[in-house]
Every structure is written in C-alpha cells, then in structure tokens.
Design an enzyme around this catalytic site. Structure first.
Site, PDB file in Angstrom:
ATOM      1  N   ARG A  43       0.833  -1.219   0.000  1.00  0.00           N
ATOM      2  CA  ARG A  43       0.000   0.000   0.000  1.00  0.00           C
ATOM      3  C   ARG A  43       0.862   1.261   0.000  1.00  0.00           C
ATOM      4  NH1 ARG A  43      -3.053  -3.409  -1.301  1.00  0.00           N
ATOM      5  NH2 ARG A  43      -4.571  -4.452   0.036  1.00  0.00           N
ATOM      6  N   GLU A 185     -13.633 -14.934   7.291  1.00  0.00           N
ATOM      7  CA  GLU A 185     -13.555 -14.187   6.029  1.00  0.00           C
ATOM      8  C   GLU A 185     -13.058 -15.078   4.882  1.00  0.00           C
ATOM      9  OE1 GLU A 185     -10.620 -11.060   5.854  1.00  0.00           O
ATOM     10  OE2 GLU A 185     -11.411 -10.255   4.004  1.00  0.00           O
ATOM     11  N   LYS A 227     -17.482 -12.213   7.204  1.00  0.00           N
ATOM     12  CA  LYS A 227     -16.958 -11.134   6.360  1.00  0.00           C
ATOM     13  C   LYS A 227     -16.812 -11.706   4.962  1.00  0.00           C
ATOM     14  CE  LYS A 227     -13.050  -7.989   5.825  1.00  0.00           C
ATOM     15  NZ  LYS A 227     -12.243  -6.999   6.523  1.00  0.00           N
ATOM     16  N   GLY A 270     -12.360  -5.366  -1.340  1.00  0.00           N
ATOM     17  CA  GLY A 270     -11.791  -6.285  -2.324  1.00  0.00           C
ATOM     18  C   GLY A 270     -11.144  -5.692  -3.560  1.00  0.00           C
ATOM     19  N   GLY A 271     -10.783  -4.412  -3.524  1.00  0.00           N
ATOM     20  CA  GLY A 271     -10.150  -3.826  -4.709  1.00  0.00           C
ATOM     21  C   GLY A 271     -11.107  -2.976  -5.543  1.00  0.00           C
ATOM     22  N   ARG A 301      -9.288  -1.002   2.062  1.00  0.00           N
ATOM     23  CA  ARG A 301      -8.937  -0.027   1.015  1.00  0.00           C
ATOM     24  C   ARG A 301     -10.014   1.018   0.740  1.00  0.00           C
ATOM     25  NH1 ARG A 301      -7.071  -4.554  -3.062  1.00  0.00           N
ATOM     26  NH2 ARG A 301      -8.348  -5.728  -1.592  1.00  0.00           N
TER      27      ARG A 301
HETATM   28  P1  13P Z   1     -10.341  -4.610   1.547  1.00  0.00           P
HETATM   29  O1  13P Z   1     -11.573  -3.898   1.983  1.00  0.00           O
HETATM   30  O2  13P Z   1      -9.228  -3.706   1.118  1.00  0.00           O
HETATM   31  O3  13P Z   1     -10.619  -5.703   0.579  1.00  0.00           O
HETATM   32  O4  13P Z   1      -9.745  -5.344   2.819  1.00  0.00           O
HETATM   33  C1  13P Z   1     -10.570  -6.049   3.658  1.00  0.00           C
HETATM   34  C2  13P Z   1      -9.777  -7.008   4.409  1.00  0.00           C
HETATM   35  O5  13P Z   1      -9.744  -6.973   5.604  1.00  0.00           O
HETATM   36  C3  13P Z   1      -9.025  -8.032   3.681  1.00  0.00           C
HETATM   37  O6  13P Z   1      -8.671  -9.029   4.583  1.00  0.00           O
END
Ligand code: 13P
Length: 340
Positions: A43, A185, A227, A270-271, A301
């Site tokens: 990042r 997740e 998640k 998720g991008g 993100r």
């Molecule tokens: P993002 O929202 O950037 O996808 O990250 C969530 C996350 O915790 C990934 O493990």
C-alpha cells in the site's frame, strides 16, 4: 495494561453477543486496519514510502485519532504489530476501547502455496491458542481469519476448499473458546476474468461448505460474524456490474447459503474503488427486504485509500487526510443504512 483495559468492559467481560451489538450498532461497522507487513508495504509503495514499524504506527495513528470516528466505527481490526504499539502511553487497543470502539485483531498466519502454486492456503500460526489468550488480556474482543479463494474455470479445487475451510473452522472454535468473536472471512477474490454467474456459483459453494463445517464443528453461529465479498465479475473481464445487479446477486447468494441465526454480515471492499464499494453497499442494504442478518462494512482499502494518498507520510498532511477519512466514513455509514 490488561487489568486497566478490562475495567473498561465492566467486570472484566464483554460477552460475545455484546461485542457484536457494539460493532454493529446503528450506522456502524468495521475499519480493517490489519494489513500484514507485506500488505502495508504494497500500500505504501505507490507513494514512494517504505514501511517501517514507526511509519506504520504514524499512519495508523493518523487514522485512529481522527475526531468523530467513534460515531461510525464499532470496531477496528488491528495487526499484531499495531496492537503492541501505543498512542500517548496507551496501547492502541486501550485507546480504541476508551473511545467506545471494540478492538479486534487479525490472527491468521497469511497465505502459503497449496499443492503447486496457484491456490494459496491460509497458514495456521504455531502458537494460535497462546496468542488468543494474550490478545484477550490485551483487551482485544474479536478476531479475524482470512482465506483467499481464486476463481478460474477449474479453480478452486475441492481438496483446497476442504483444507482451507477446516482451518477456518478450527480458528472459529478456538476464538470462541477464548471469548472473542470470530470474524470468518472467506474472500472470493476479484482477480481473474470470470463472470458474475461464476462468482455466484463459487461464493455460494464456499459459504455452504463453510457453514456446514461450522455447524458440524459445534461453532455457535450466533456468536460470529461473516466477512464476505460482494458478488462481482472478475477484474480482468472488462465488465463493470451496476449496483442494482451487484446487490440482487449478492443478496441471492447470501440467502442461499448463510443461515439466519448468523447475526451479521460485513463486506470487504476487495479492490473496488471507494465509490464503487460505497454505492454497492448502499444498494445491497436498500434491497435487503427480509434478509435476517444485519449488513454492514469491514472495508480496508475503500475506507483508507483516499486518506492514505493525501497523508503520503507527511505530518503536515494529517489534518487534511483525517478530514477526507471522516468524510468517507460518513458516506459508508449512510450506505450501511441504505440512505446514501
Ligand atoms: P479490503 O476492503 O481492502 O478488501 O480489505 C478487507 C480485508 O480486511 C481483507 O482481509
């Protein structure tokens, strides 16, 4: 420190259901600020910044000292490094708890190659149970375990899902045994050129297997959070789905695979861009109808990228970066209520 923080949770305990209620209170959700050492390097790199424990701390401090975040963040997921760092003599978990935000932590061991190099399985840390005990003492009250599932015409394989999801269930069992709410997740990745239909097929399959395993493993489904990814066409497909389509397919996927006793589902970004993730969340909540679970966010993100870019490692940018961060939080909170 352990004793001090436990006083914040009334007589040493914050029962798991109360943790969930605090995290998902009206308009609230989760900030994922748990980038691993490798991920934070990724990042920072586009901004020409080199990740060090000190710079990582400054960055997390910029985010977490932002005025007003406690009105929108019910929980923050930390990385081990940050959980051991402090702000003004208070540990990050203590600092968050004092602001009424439940501190949580990523506990999986990252990814490693599985049977060749395409699929990547989540590593189990050697000392998981000892770590969970330490984290509870440090005031952490929820935990996160991420699996990463890539889609192609032939992946994921059944053997991979079997092993990866077994590990996730073992984690959930251990976390509940240590009185911390597990956030499971299974991230279905945006990478690839798959269609929305293929994404729905895989996400439905993954979630069905996961919940069968959680149930048969004796995990209490009322004391965990899911998640998950929104159901989207692959990034390399060149297709962008409209929020209405994303919302209806995502809700159908969840209704077909997530038991009603699960109290809450939080989405990762998720991008997607910040706007895409926010608008899609808003539409999902608007379309929710009689869906039995609370729906909210657990973005990394989509919440951080605008603030990170403005901050760019410079102290003189902190106030401006915090302003943009709290503005995004406000939008995401509205979306979480379907009121954007
Ligand atoms: P993002 O929202 O950037 O996808 O990250 C969530 C996350 O915790 C990934 O493990």
């Amino acid at each position: 420190m352990g004793i001090h923080i436990n006083i914040l949770y009334t007589n040493n305990v914050l029962p798991m259901q109360d943790t969930i209620q605090k995290i998902l209170a009206e308009g609230k959700g989760i900030l994922a600020a748990d980038e691993s050492t490798k991920t934070i390097e990724k990042r920072f790199a586009p901004l020409g910044l080199t990740s060090t424990p000190e710079l990582n701390q400054k960055y997390r401090e910029m985010l977490l000292t932002t005025p007003g975040i406690e009105q929108i963040l019910g929980g923050v997921i930390l990385f081990d490094e940050t959980a051991h760092q402090s702000i003004d003599g208070k540990s990050f978990p203590e600092y968050l708890a004092e602001r009424g935000i439940v501190p949580g932590i990523k506990v999986d061991g990252g990814l490693e190659n599985f049977d060749g190099s395409f699929e990547q399985i989540t590593k189990v840390p050697a000392d998981l149970d000892a770590k969970l005990k330490e984290y509870y003492q440090m005031g952490l009250r929820f935990t996160k375990w991420r699996a990463a599932i890539k889609i192609t015409d032939i992946f994921p394989t059944d053997a991979f899902l079997e092993e990866d999801l077994n590990r996730m269930v073992d984690f959930a069992t251990a976390s509940q045994a240590n009185q911390m709410v597990p956030v499971v997740e299974p991230e279905v990745l945006l990478d690839g050129n798959h269609t929305t239909t293929r994404c729905e097929e895989i996400e439905t399959k993954v979630l069905k297997i996961l919940f069968e395993k959680l149930k048969s493993g004796g995990v209490d489904l009322t004391k965990l959070l899911l998640k998950t990814s929104m159901v989207l066409p692959g990034e390399a497909s060149g297709v962008k789905a409209e929020p209405l389509e994303v919302a209806s397919v995502t809700l159908r996927t969840l209704k077909n695979s997530v038991p009603p006793e699960v109290p809450g589902i939080v989405f990762l970004s998720g991008g997607q861009t910040s706007d895409e993730a926010t608008n899609n969340l808003d539409e999902i909540v608007k379309l929710k109808n009689d869906a039995p679970w609370q729906l909210s966010f657990s973005f990394a993100r989509a919440l951080q990228s605008e603030a990170l870019e403005i901050w760019a490692g410079k102290d003189e940018n902190v106030v401006t970066a915090q302003k943009i961060f709290v503005t995004r939080l406000g939008l995401v909170s509205k979306a979480r209520n379907g009121q954007l």
